[in-house]
Design an enzyme around this catalytic site. Sequence first.
Site, PDB file in Angstrom:
ATOM      1  N   GLN A 102       3.181   7.491   6.213  1.00 57.32           N
ATOM      2  CA  GLN A 102       3.771   8.047   4.988  1.00 57.32           C
ATOM      3  C   GLN A 102       2.860   7.748   3.798  1.00 57.32           C
ATOM      4  O   GLN A 102       3.127   8.179   2.689  1.00 57.32           O
ATOM      5  CB  GLN A 102       5.132   7.397   4.712  1.00 57.32           C
ATOM      6  CG  GLN A 102       6.166   7.627   5.775  1.00 57.32           C
ATOM      7  CD  GLN A 102       7.445   6.872   5.461  1.00 57.32           C
ATOM      8  OE1 GLN A 102       8.193   7.225   4.571  1.00 57.32           O
ATOM      9  NE2 GLN A 102       7.702   5.804   6.189  1.00 57.32           N
ATOM     10  N   ASP A 105      -2.916   6.865   0.844  1.00 58.10           N
ATOM     11  CA  ASP A 105      -4.162   6.187   0.435  1.00 58.10           C
ATOM     12  C   ASP A 105      -5.351   6.453   1.354  1.00 58.10           C
ATOM     13  O   ASP A 105      -6.491   6.128   0.998  1.00 58.10           O
ATOM     14  CB  ASP A 105      -3.924   4.668   0.308  1.00 58.10           C
ATOM     15  CG  ASP A 105      -3.282   4.054   1.550  1.00 58.10           C
ATOM     16  OD1 ASP A 105      -3.691   4.393   2.677  1.00 58.10           O
ATOM     17  OD2 ASP A 105      -2.365   3.221   1.390  1.00 58.10           O
ATOM     18  N   HIS A 120       2.751  12.620   4.188  1.00 59.29           N
ATOM     19  CA  HIS A 120       2.938  12.882   2.755  1.00 59.29           C
ATOM     20  C   HIS A 120       1.645  13.251   2.046  1.00 59.29           C
ATOM     21  O   HIS A 120       1.556  13.151   0.824  1.00 59.29           O
ATOM     22  CB  HIS A 120       3.599  11.661   2.083  1.00 59.29           C
ATOM     23  CG  HIS A 120       4.992  11.398   2.579  1.00 59.29           C
ATOM     24  ND1 HIS A 120       5.691  10.244   2.314  1.00 59.29           N
ATOM     25  CD2 HIS A 120       5.823  12.167   3.325  1.00 59.29           C
ATOM     26  CE1 HIS A 120       6.888  10.306   2.891  1.00 59.29           C
ATOM     27  NE2 HIS A 120       6.989  11.450   3.512  1.00 59.29           N
ATOM     28  N   CYS A 153      -9.095  25.989  -9.900  1.00 57.39           N
ATOM     29  CA  CYS A 153      -9.431  26.482  -8.567  1.00 57.39           C
ATOM     30  C   CYS A 153     -10.576  27.492  -8.668  1.00 57.39           C
ATOM     31  O   CYS A 153     -10.515  28.420  -9.490  1.00 57.39           O
ATOM     32  CB  CYS A 153      -8.197  27.151  -7.962  1.00 57.39           C
ATOM     33  SG  CYS A 153      -8.493  27.929  -6.379  1.00 57.39           S
ATOM     34  N   THR A 194       7.921  -0.068   6.819  1.00 58.01           N
ATOM     35  CA  THR A 194       8.681   1.026   6.212  1.00 58.01           C
ATOM     36  C   THR A 194      10.148   0.634   6.121  1.00 58.01           C
ATOM     37  O   THR A 194      10.681  -0.018   7.014  1.00 58.01           O
ATOM     38  CB  THR A 194       8.501   2.362   6.977  1.00 58.01           C
ATOM     39  OG1 THR A 194       9.347   3.347   6.383  1.00 58.01           O
ATOM     40  CG2 THR A 194       8.811   2.239   8.453  1.00 58.01           C
ATOM     41  N   GLU A 221      10.774  -8.232   6.410  1.00 53.77           N
ATOM     42  CA  GLU A 221      12.225  -8.483   6.441  1.00 53.77           C
ATOM     43  C   GLU A 221      12.916  -7.358   7.198  1.00 53.77           C
ATOM     44  O   GLU A 221      12.330  -6.277   7.355  1.00 53.77           O
ATOM     45  CB  GLU A 221      12.779  -8.593   5.018  1.00 53.77           C
ATOM     46  CG  GLU A 221      12.548  -7.342   4.206  1.00 53.77           C
ATOM     47  CD  GLU A 221      12.983  -7.490   2.758  1.00 53.77           C
ATOM     48  OE1 GLU A 221      12.943  -8.607   2.241  1.00 53.77           O
ATOM     49  OE2 GLU A 221      13.366  -6.464   2.184  1.00 53.77           O
ATOM     50  N   ALA A 237       2.086  -7.364   7.902  1.00 51.26           N
ATOM     51  CA  ALA A 237       1.240  -6.508   8.743  1.00 51.26           C
ATOM     52  C   ALA A 237      -0.162  -7.107   8.927  1.00 51.26           C
ATOM     53  O   ALA A 237      -0.725  -7.071  10.018  1.00 51.26           O
ATOM     54  CB  ALA A 237       1.138  -5.116   8.112  1.00 51.26           C
TER      55      ALA A 237
END
Length: 256
Positions: A102, A105, A120, A153, A194, A221, A237
């Site tokens: 999601q 970055d 995303h 554009c 997540t 958690e 992580a």
Amino acid sequence: MNETFQRAVSAVAESNLLVVATGAGMSKESGIPTFRDSLDGLWARYDPQELATREGFRHDPPRVWGWYNYRRKLISELEPHGGHRAIARLEALLPQVVVVTQNIDGFHRLAGSTGVLELHGNINRFKCYDRDHPVEEEVPLACQDGPVEPPRCGRCGSPLRPDVVWFGEMLPPGVFEQAETLARSCDAMLVVGTSGIVYPAAALPMSARSGGATVIEVNVEPSEVTPTVDVFLQGAAGEVLPALVAAVEEERSRAN
Ligand code: APR
């Protein structure tokens, strides 16, 4: 090694197809602020609706372009951590690994993962506002802070926008369907960082379970996902994933 951790190691080591589903907590230790956390300084007075919706962009393109320029600049000064690299390492150990993230970055690819589905979008990719024409060339970061006029554009003259999913927008066509198919057919799913409240991404662990996969969660958690997983590994992580992948590597080399 405790029994819960060993169960996770075996499920990952034995999987032919592993899906790694990641959220904002995955990039936390790289220092990436969440969407709301980055509403600070110059940007504190704005509402997400003004900065991350089509209506917000239509109303004030320089404001939204400036906000994404600011976030892009923050991200450009940071880098993936050991947890991202551990996930990338899994590609050398298992037959197939796909990351479904999601996060916008791009850190999984930067860390070396090649199979990545970005649900995303990506903050460093651009398209035009009116017609979604993709932008191939590099779009430089603006030096100034605050509102910045977006470039246009080259094909239709519409202002450029980041190729991310704004509030109220659909996910990129086909990407979620691909993720869902992978979730239903994988042998194990690692769910990392997540909260499990943003749909449709939050549905993937359930799809994996109903397809018979072992679902392992890594989170500091318990989350909305925790009651439905097979194994919950509590921790950050950046600490849990390198340890898990090292143990998977050991188990696979013993088996071969
Ligand atoms: N390691 C593992 N998990 C962590 C860590 C860490 N170091 N730090 C935080 N977490 C966990 C939190 O406990 C929480 O469950 O990461 C989760 C982050 O939750 P959210 O911020 O809600 O992120 P996410 O689930 O990705 O949903 C946010 O909404 O704004 C949109 O598109 C945006 O993808 C984003 C989504």
